[in-house]
Design a protein around this motif. Structure first.
Motif, short mmCIF file in Angstrom:
data_model
loop_
_atom_site.label_atom_id
_atom_site.label_comp_id
_atom_site.label_asym_id
_atom_site.label_seq_id
_atom_site.Cartn_x
_atom_site.Cartn_y
_atom_site.Cartn_z
N PHE A 94 -35.02 70.87 42.19
CA PHE A 94 -35.06 71.51 40.88
C PHE A 94 -34.00 72.61 40.81
O PHE A 94 -33.66 73.24 41.81
CB PHE A 94 -36.44 72.12 40.60
CG PHE A 94 -37.57 71.15 40.77
CD1 PHE A 94 -37.75 70.13 39.84
CD2 PHE A 94 -38.43 71.22 41.85
CE1 PHE A 94 -38.77 69.22 39.99
CE2 PHE A 94 -39.46 70.33 42.00
CZ PHE A 94 -39.63 69.31 41.07
N PHE A 95 -33.53 72.84 39.61
CA PHE A 95 -32.61 73.94 39.33
C PHE A 95 -33.39 75.04 38.61
O PHE A 95 -34.13 74.77 37.66
CB PHE A 95 -31.45 73.47 38.46
CG PHE A 95 -30.59 72.43 39.11
CD1 PHE A 95 -29.45 72.79 39.80
CD2 PHE A 95 -30.92 71.08 39.02
CE1 PHE A 95 -28.65 71.84 40.40
CE2 PHE A 95 -30.12 70.12 39.61
CZ PHE A 95 -28.99 70.49 40.31
N SER B 20 -42.91 69.87 29.48
CA SER B 20 -43.46 70.79 30.47
C SER B 20 -43.63 70.09 31.81
O SER B 20 -43.97 68.91 31.89
CB SER B 20 -44.81 71.33 29.99
OG SER B 20 -45.42 72.09 31.00
N MET B 21 -43.39 70.83 32.89
CA MET B 21 -43.56 70.29 34.24
C MET B 21 -44.97 70.47 34.77
O MET B 21 -45.29 69.99 35.86
CB MET B 21 -42.59 70.97 35.21
CG MET B 21 -41.13 70.61 35.03
SD MET B 21 -40.10 71.45 36.24
CE MET B 21 -40.88 70.96 37.77
N SER B 22 -45.81 71.17 34.03
CA SER B 22 -47.12 71.54 34.56
C SER B 22 -47.97 70.34 34.94
O SER B 22 -48.81 70.42 35.83
CB SER B 22 -47.86 72.41 33.55
OG SER B 22 -48.03 71.71 32.32
N GLY B 23 -47.76 69.20 34.31
CA GLY B 23 -48.57 68.03 34.60
C GLY B 23 -48.01 67.14 35.68
O GLY B 23 -48.62 66.11 36.01
N ALA C 77 -44.54 69.62 40.49
CA ALA C 77 -44.68 71.03 40.14
C ALA C 77 -45.77 71.71 40.96
O ALA C 77 -45.79 72.94 41.05
CB ALA C 77 -44.99 71.16 38.65
N GLN C 78 -46.67 70.94 41.54
CA GLN C 78 -47.75 71.51 42.36
C GLN C 78 -47.40 71.53 43.84
O GLN C 78 -48.21 71.96 44.66
CB GLN C 78 -49.04 70.69 42.15
CG GLN C 78 -49.40 70.46 40.69
CD GLN C 78 -49.62 71.75 39.93
OE1 GLN C 78 -50.11 72.73 40.49
NE2 GLN C 78 -49.26 71.76 38.64
#
Length: 358
Positions: free
Chosen positions: A34-35, A17-20, A24-25
């Motif tokens: 990013f694709f 996951s990219m959330s961390g 991503a922020q």
């Protein structure tokens, strides 16, 4: 998880996951690191979806563009520049993508066309060879034709026989070629660095296509010899003395044209092969302008932040290090920065990527 298919344009061992991640922020719209892949509902009007992208660009990219370039978004566009998002079909990524950088090395549609043309020319030359050899060896089958005609065979029956022989010979050649492809494909993949496969039995369309191709080649290669051999007169071939084939001027001109065309194609392919070989040899042996031996590249040093200069000084203190330099781009190979020039028309469908052109 299972391995990605070999014919996929990206291959991964782990998905996370990219959330961390800090990236991503990020609220920056002008970077293209990013694709993005969109799975659309069946029946979605892609053209209508693409019309919604320019307002998004103007709303979110426009202010950041003005801050970065010092000009409003409309002024930037009026000067002939472009900034935006576009959609691309997922199935077009491998052969129809013209990006400077992608997740894997793309193919080239022109290479596919050129290879297909070369294969077609070689197949055509083989057909011409068969025609010429069959016509040149007609004297060996002249007595057979004469006897069969005396026994009641018509010209149409003889043509069917010769066409069937040609198709049968083509089928045998097709079988042997498929066998050779299956045996040599692993060695070719290792030499070319490809992962080509030959799913002959698992793809019915390929199976049917090869059968139709073999049938067409057999008919095309055997049509002229069948017409030529079946036109012999029984009395001319069965009477005593030597057998001589009498051909019309049109037939002679046709066979001569085939020979000329065959040599033209062969010479053209030889010249093209020589040119390509010399070009590749030039690329492999051309001096690059720098010595790449004993050079070590440390990627992602930007992550050191303010400590990058201190890291450089520590490297220079090592007696084994002669010099140290930092660069945004490498002098060779692809770059991880994915800003690229978009040269073709915009293509609507499934893969979304930002682009900037100036």
């Amino acid at each position: 998880m299972q391995d990605m298919p070999t014919n996929s344009h990206f291959h991964v061992d782990i998905l996370a996951s990219m959330s961390g991640l800090a990236e991503a922020q990020s609220t920056t719209w002008l970077t293209s690191e990013f694709f993005t892949y969109l799975l659309l509902t069946p029946g979605t009007d892609v053209t209508q979806l693409e019309r919604k992208l320019p307002p998004i660009v103007s709303r979110y990219m426009g202010p950041q563009l003005e801050q970065a370039f010092g000009m409003p978004y409309e002024t930037f566009r009026n000067k002939g520049n472009a900034l935006g998002l576009f959609l691309q079909p997922l199935t077009d990524i491998h052969l129809r993508s013209d990006f400077a950088y992608d997740l894997s090395a793309p193919g080239n549609l022109q290479t596919v066309y050129i290879s297909s043309i070369i294969a077609g020319l070689m197949l055509l030359v083989a057909c011409i060879n068969f025609m010429n050899l069959s016509s040149a060896g007609a004297s060996r089958r002249g007595r057979e034709v004469g006897i069969r005609k005396v026994l009641g065979s018509g010209q149409s029956e003889l043509m069917k026989q010769f066409l069937f022989e040609s198709i049968l010979l083509t089928g045998l050649a097709l079988f042997l070629s498929l066998l050779l492809v299956d045996l040599t494909l692993p060695a070719f993949n290792e030499l070319a660095g490809k992962h080509l496969s030959f799913p002959f039995f698992t793809h019915p369309l390929l199976f049917v296509g090869l059968l139709v191709l073999g049938l067409l080649v057999g008919v095309a290669a055997g049509s002229y010899p069948a017409f030529f051999l079946s036109s012999f007169q029984p009395m001319a071939v069965l009477k005593g003395g030597g057998f001589q084939i009498k051909t019309s001027k049109g037939s002679i001109h046709f066979r001569s044209s085939l020979v000329v065309f065959q040599f033209f194609v062969s010479i053209a392919l030889i010249i093209a092969t020589t040119v390509v070989y010399r070009q590749l040899s030039y690329i492999q042996h051309k001096e690059l302008g720098y010595n790449k031996e004993q050079v070590i590249v440390l990627p992602e040093t930007w992550a050191l932040g303010p400590n990058e200069a201190a890291f450089r000084q520590r490297l220079l203190q090592d007696s084994r290090v002669q010099s140290v330099s930092a660069s945004v781009y490498l002098p060779a190979g692809p770059s991880s920065n994915n800003n690229f020039s978009f040269r073709r028309r915009r293509i609507p469908v499934y893969s979304s990527k930002p682009f900037v052109t100036t």
